[in-house]
Structure formats: structure tokens, C-alpha cells
Design a protein around this motif. Sequence first.
Motif, PDB file in Angstrom:
ATOM      1  N   TRP A 114     -66.341  26.271 -53.575  1.00 19.60           N
ATOM      2  CA  TRP A 114     -65.429  26.910 -52.630  1.00 19.60           C
ATOM      3  C   TRP A 114     -66.291  27.763 -51.697  1.00 19.60           C
ATOM      4  O   TRP A 114     -67.468  28.008 -51.974  1.00 19.60           O
ATOM      5  CB  TRP A 114     -64.389  27.785 -53.348  1.00 19.60           C
ATOM      6  CG  TRP A 114     -64.960  28.738 -54.358  1.00 19.60           C
ATOM      7  CD1 TRP A 114     -65.223  28.471 -55.681  1.00 19.60           C
ATOM      8  CD2 TRP A 114     -65.405  30.083 -54.130  1.00 19.60           C
ATOM      9  NE1 TRP A 114     -65.787  29.561 -56.281  1.00 19.60           N
ATOM     10  CE2 TRP A 114     -65.898  30.573 -55.351  1.00 19.60           C
ATOM     11  CE3 TRP A 114     -65.420  30.930 -53.008  1.00 19.60           C
ATOM     12  CZ2 TRP A 114     -66.407  31.861 -55.492  1.00 19.60           C
ATOM     13  CZ3 TRP A 114     -65.915  32.221 -53.153  1.00 19.60           C
ATOM     14  CH2 TRP A 114     -66.400  32.662 -54.384  1.00 19.60           C
TER      15      TRP A 114
ATOM     16  N   ASP B 139     -51.737  28.200 -54.028  1.00 14.09           N
ATOM     17  CA  ASP B 139     -52.850  29.071 -54.446  1.00 14.09           C
ATOM     18  C   ASP B 139     -53.080  30.191 -53.430  1.00 14.09           C
ATOM     19  O   ASP B 139     -53.935  31.053 -53.644  1.00 14.09           O
ATOM     20  CB  ASP B 139     -54.181  28.304 -54.498  1.00 14.09           C
ATOM     21  CG  ASP B 139     -54.220  27.173 -55.497  1.00 14.09           C
ATOM     22  OD1 ASP B 139     -53.165  26.857 -56.072  1.00 14.09           O
ATOM     23  OD2 ASP B 139     -55.310  26.593 -55.683  1.00 14.09           O
TER      24      ASP B 139
ATOM     25  N   PRO C 288     -57.054  29.033 -50.026  1.00  7.88           N
ATOM     26  CA  PRO C 288     -58.254  28.425 -50.601  1.00  7.88           C
ATOM     27  C   PRO C 288     -58.313  26.904 -50.471  1.00  7.88           C
ATOM     28  O   PRO C 288     -59.378  26.370 -50.118  1.00  7.88           O
ATOM     29  CB  PRO C 288     -58.195  28.854 -52.072  1.00  7.88           C
ATOM     30  CG  PRO C 288     -57.439  30.133 -52.042  1.00  7.88           C
ATOM     31  CD  PRO C 288     -56.393  29.947 -50.982  1.00  7.88           C
TER      32      PRO C 288
ATOM     33  N   HIS D 150     -60.399  34.184 -42.626  1.00  5.34           N
ATOM     34  CA  HIS D 150     -59.190  34.906 -43.058  1.00  5.34           C
ATOM     35  C   HIS D 150     -58.726  35.894 -41.976  1.00  5.34           C
ATOM     36  O   HIS D 150     -57.528  36.092 -41.790  1.00  5.34           O
ATOM     37  CB  HIS D 150     -59.427  35.612 -44.392  1.00  5.34           C
ATOM     38  CG  HIS D 150     -60.126  34.741 -45.386  1.00  5.34           C
ATOM     39  ND1 HIS D 150     -59.704  33.454 -45.657  1.00  5.34           N
ATOM     40  CD2 HIS D 150     -61.246  34.932 -46.129  1.00  5.34           C
ATOM     41  CE1 HIS D 150     -60.536  32.904 -46.531  1.00  5.34           C
ATOM     42  NE2 HIS D 150     -61.474  33.776 -46.818  1.00  5.34           N
TER      43      HIS D 150
ATOM     44  N   PHE E 154     -56.777  32.252 -62.381  1.00  6.45           N
ATOM     45  CA  PHE E 154     -57.885  31.332 -62.131  1.00  6.45           C
ATOM     46  C   PHE E 154     -59.225  32.058 -62.028  1.00  6.45           C
ATOM     47  O   PHE E 154     -60.222  31.649 -62.603  1.00  6.45           O
ATOM     48  CB  PHE E 154     -57.592  30.566 -60.840  1.00  6.45           C
ATOM     49  CG  PHE E 154     -58.323  29.259 -60.740  1.00  6.45           C
ATOM     50  CD1 PHE E 154     -57.750  28.089 -61.202  1.00  6.45           C
ATOM     51  CD2 PHE E 154     -59.587  29.184 -60.166  1.00  6.45           C
ATOM     52  CE1 PHE E 154     -58.419  26.875 -61.113  1.00  6.45           C
ATOM     53  CE2 PHE E 154     -60.260  27.982 -60.068  1.00  6.45           C
ATOM     54  CZ  PHE E 154     -59.675  26.818 -60.542  1.00  6.45           C
ATOM     55  N   VAL E 155     -59.235  33.151 -61.262  1.00  8.40           N
ATOM     56  CA  VAL E 155     -60.502  33.836 -60.983  1.00  8.40           C
ATOM     57  C   VAL E 155     -60.692  35.049 -61.905  1.00  8.40           C
ATOM     58  O   VAL E 155     -61.702  35.157 -62.602  1.00  8.40           O
ATOM     59  CB  VAL E 155     -60.570  34.250 -59.496  1.00  8.40           C
ATOM     60  CG1 VAL E 155     -61.812  35.091 -59.223  1.00  8.40           C
ATOM     61  CG2 VAL E 155     -60.568  33.012 -58.601  1.00  8.40           C
TER      62      VAL E 155
ATOM     63  N   GLN F  61     -54.338  33.359 -58.673  1.00  2.02           N
ATOM     64  CA  GLN F  61     -55.755  33.756 -58.605  1.00  2.02           C
ATOM     65  C   GLN F  61     -56.125  34.762 -59.686  1.00  2.02           C
ATOM     66  O   GLN F  61     -57.285  34.822 -60.093  1.00  2.02           O
ATOM     67  CB  GLN F  61     -56.112  34.270 -57.201  1.00  2.02           C
ATOM     68  CG  GLN F  61     -55.925  33.240 -56.084  1.00  2.02           C
ATOM     69  CD  GLN F  61     -56.851  32.019 -56.170  1.00  2.02           C
ATOM     70  OE1 GLN F  61     -57.778  31.953 -56.986  1.00  2.02           O
ATOM     71  NE2 GLN F  61     -56.584  31.023 -55.335  1.00  2.02           N
TER      72      GLN F  61
HETATM   73  N1  FO1 Z   1     -63.117  31.126 -57.020  1.00  4.52           N
HETATM   74  C1  FO1 Z   1     -63.762  31.851 -57.967  1.00  4.52           C
HETATM   75  O1  FO1 Z   1     -63.988  31.360 -59.069  1.00  4.52           O
HETATM   76  N2  FO1 Z   1     -64.134  33.170 -57.719  1.00  4.52           N
HETATM   77  C2  FO1 Z   1     -63.921  33.758 -56.510  1.00  4.52           C
HETATM   78  O2  FO1 Z   1     -64.260  34.924 -56.328  1.00  4.52           O
HETATM   79  C3  FO1 Z   1     -63.274  32.979 -55.491  1.00  4.52           C
HETATM   80  C4  FO1 Z   1     -63.070  33.478 -54.214  1.00  4.52           C
HETATM   81  C5  FO1 Z   1     -62.548  32.636 -53.221  1.00  4.52           C
HETATM   82  C6  FO1 Z   1     -62.422  33.075 -51.900  1.00  4.52           C
HETATM   83  C7  FO1 Z   1     -61.920  32.250 -50.908  1.00  4.52           C
HETATM   84  C8  FO1 Z   1     -61.540  30.938 -51.236  1.00  4.52           C
HETATM   85  O3  FO1 Z   1     -61.062  30.124 -50.292  1.00  4.52           O
HETATM   86  C9  FO1 Z   1     -61.638  30.480 -52.554  1.00  4.52           C
HETATM   87  C10 FO1 Z   1     -62.144  31.309 -53.546  1.00  4.52           C
HETATM   88  N3  FO1 Z   1     -62.293  30.866 -54.846  1.00  4.52           N
HETATM   89  C11 FO1 Z   1     -62.884  31.639 -55.802  1.00  4.52           C
HETATM   90  C12 FO1 Z   1     -61.812  29.523 -55.224  1.00  4.52           C
HETATM   91  C13 FO1 Z   1     -60.320  29.468 -55.573  1.00  4.52           C
HETATM   92  O4  FO1 Z   1     -59.898  30.509 -56.363  1.00  4.52           O
HETATM   93  C14 FO1 Z   1     -59.956  28.230 -56.390  1.00  4.52           C
HETATM   94  O5  FO1 Z   1     -61.008  27.343 -56.486  1.00  4.52           O
HETATM   95  C15 FO1 Z   1     -58.814  27.480 -55.810  1.00  4.52           C
HETATM   96  O6  FO1 Z   1     -57.720  28.274 -55.492  1.00  4.52           O
HETATM   97  C16 FO1 Z   1     -58.372  26.363 -56.786  1.00  4.52           C
HETATM   98  O7  FO1 Z   1     -58.191  25.206 -56.075  1.00  4.52           O
END
Ligand code: FO1
Length: 307
Positions: free
Chosen positions: A65, A35, A46, A97, A152-153, A149
Amino acid sequence: VITVLCGGVGAARLLSLLQREATDFEFTAVVNVADDLVLHGLTICPDLDTVTYTLAKINNEVMGWGLVDETWRVNKELDKLGGQAWFQLGDRDLATHLYRTQRLAEGATKTEVAGELAAQHQVGLPILPVSDDHIATYLETDLGELSFQEYFVKHRHGVPVSKITFRGAEVATPTKEVLTALSTSEHIIIAPSNPLLSIAPILAVPGITDLLKARRQSIAAISPLIGGRALKGPADHLMSELGFESSSYGVAAYYGDLVGHWFIDEVDSDQVVRIEGLGATVTVLPTIMAEPTSASALAQGILSWLN
Ligand code: FO1
């Protein structure tokens, strides 16, 4: 010593539960890195960060997160500039980061940086990226190929997926720390993380699956699906989209002969016989870790399997 194969939030909750309730054991986390992304020139990991923040008790429980007491001033400015603000980096989280990116530029490995961050946050167990090599998940979707991402995002894991690839996995090597953990720990637990997105990229690193298959009886997994549904994330519909049954049995069939023992939720008790048919033993118990009574029942169940 017990090694736990980990994705993000589900694994982080399991580790903190085990660290609290199974105090006679030592745990090592082997964490997915597929990821990971580079954004604004920064290397972001993440799953490593979710596990670290959760064990350090500074995680953001609401979001699942990032950090507690977060502010978003940088991201808001970035948004005004028309920058890549869709992947939200909090002001506090940014420090991680920046630190990681600088250390990698100085020649440190991801494993070394994960160890430094864990030590700085006084996390009491080793947090190991499965590999120091670059591995990245890509998904073929109705919108074309998306990076993890983006899927996912940016698209809120709402687009149908027809194929998942872990770019770089076939030429990646597991770190020596990971190989040592997997070959010397008495038991291995596969966390209730997304099988197709979080655990599969760990298993795709050459050497890992063979090592696990050789010791099936000492490997347990906790089903991430309860009544066919994931508590969080896209595991349930992804299973169906990719041709697997979206159920605890479907996950057990997907892992096949890797897992010797299953922990499945009470609502799935009708699936015990089918899972046993795959050659595994099964414990039925409450598995929702967000509820204290259910979490301690799960911990007790895992403890009796360990003993
Ligand atoms: N998840 C989101 O739903 N929206 C975000 O903007 C987002 C930012 C983010 C920044 C740093 C980090 O470590 C994780 C972040 N996540 C975000 C979570 C991440 O995309 C996912 O939960 C994992 O990659 C899945 O395990």
C-alpha cells in the motif's frame, strides 16, 4: 470491455497484469470503498489509492500500500505530539488525501475525484468507487466492535471476528458509471481479493448482486486462497472464524451462483469436482502473480476464457 471487482493489492496486481498482457481488451475497475476512513479530517480511500498507484507504477511493492520512495516526517512529528500515528500516512501519500478532501469539500463526488487522480497519474482505465455513498465495515471481535482499519492495522487483523457489517450499504446506491460498466461489459472478473472484507461490501450495495446473478456465465473469479492460505491478509482465518471452509471450494461456495468460471491454483486441483458441483467450470493453473512465469500462465488462462 471487462469489468473487474476490486479490493486492494491483489486486485491491483491482477489489473496491471491484464493491462500488460490482454492488450486487446479494455478494463474498468469497480472498487470497494468500505475500508475508507476519515482521519485528521482527511478522507482516505485505501483500495482506490492502491489500485491507482499500482496502475501508475508508483506503488510501494514492499508494503503493498502507499507510494514508492515514501518518507514519514509528518507521521513522526504526529507521533511525538501523541496524535493518531498508528495509521501511517506517508508524506507523499498525504498529498492524495489533502487533494481528495478538498475536492469533496468543494462538492465533487468520490467518483469524480477518483477519475481526476487516475487522469493525473495517467492510469489508462476507469477506476470507479462502487458507490459515492458512505459505506463502512465494522467487525464484532473478542475486543468489541472495531472499525475496519482498527481491526486491520491497529490490531494487525489478529483478533477473532464473529460478525462483519457494512454500515450504510443497505441504503447506498451504486453509481450510474458502475451500473453501466456491470451491465454493458462483456465479461466480469472478481479479483483474488478478500471475499468477506473487499468483495462482500461491493456485493452488499443494492442492485449489484442481482445484476451479477442474471449474467453468471460471463463472470469469472480467481481464488484468493492457495492450499487454504491467503498470500496476504486475513482471508483464510476469517473464512474459518465466520463458519466457511478456508479453501478455494469454500470461497466458491460463498459466492455460490454468482460465478460461472473459477481459476484456482494447481495445489487445489483436488477441489475441481466439488467446485463443478456448484455449477461452475474450473481452470487449474498457477495463480501467484508475484512470480513472473506463474503470472503469465494466469494471464494466458484468463485470456483463453475471455476468447
Ligand atoms: N496498512 C498497514 O498495515 N498499516 C498502515 O499504517 C497503513 C496505512 C495506510 C495509509 C493509506 C492507505 O491507502 C493504506 C494504508 N494501509 C496501511 C493499507 C490498508 O489499511 C489496507 O491494506 C487496506 O485497507 C486493505 O485493503
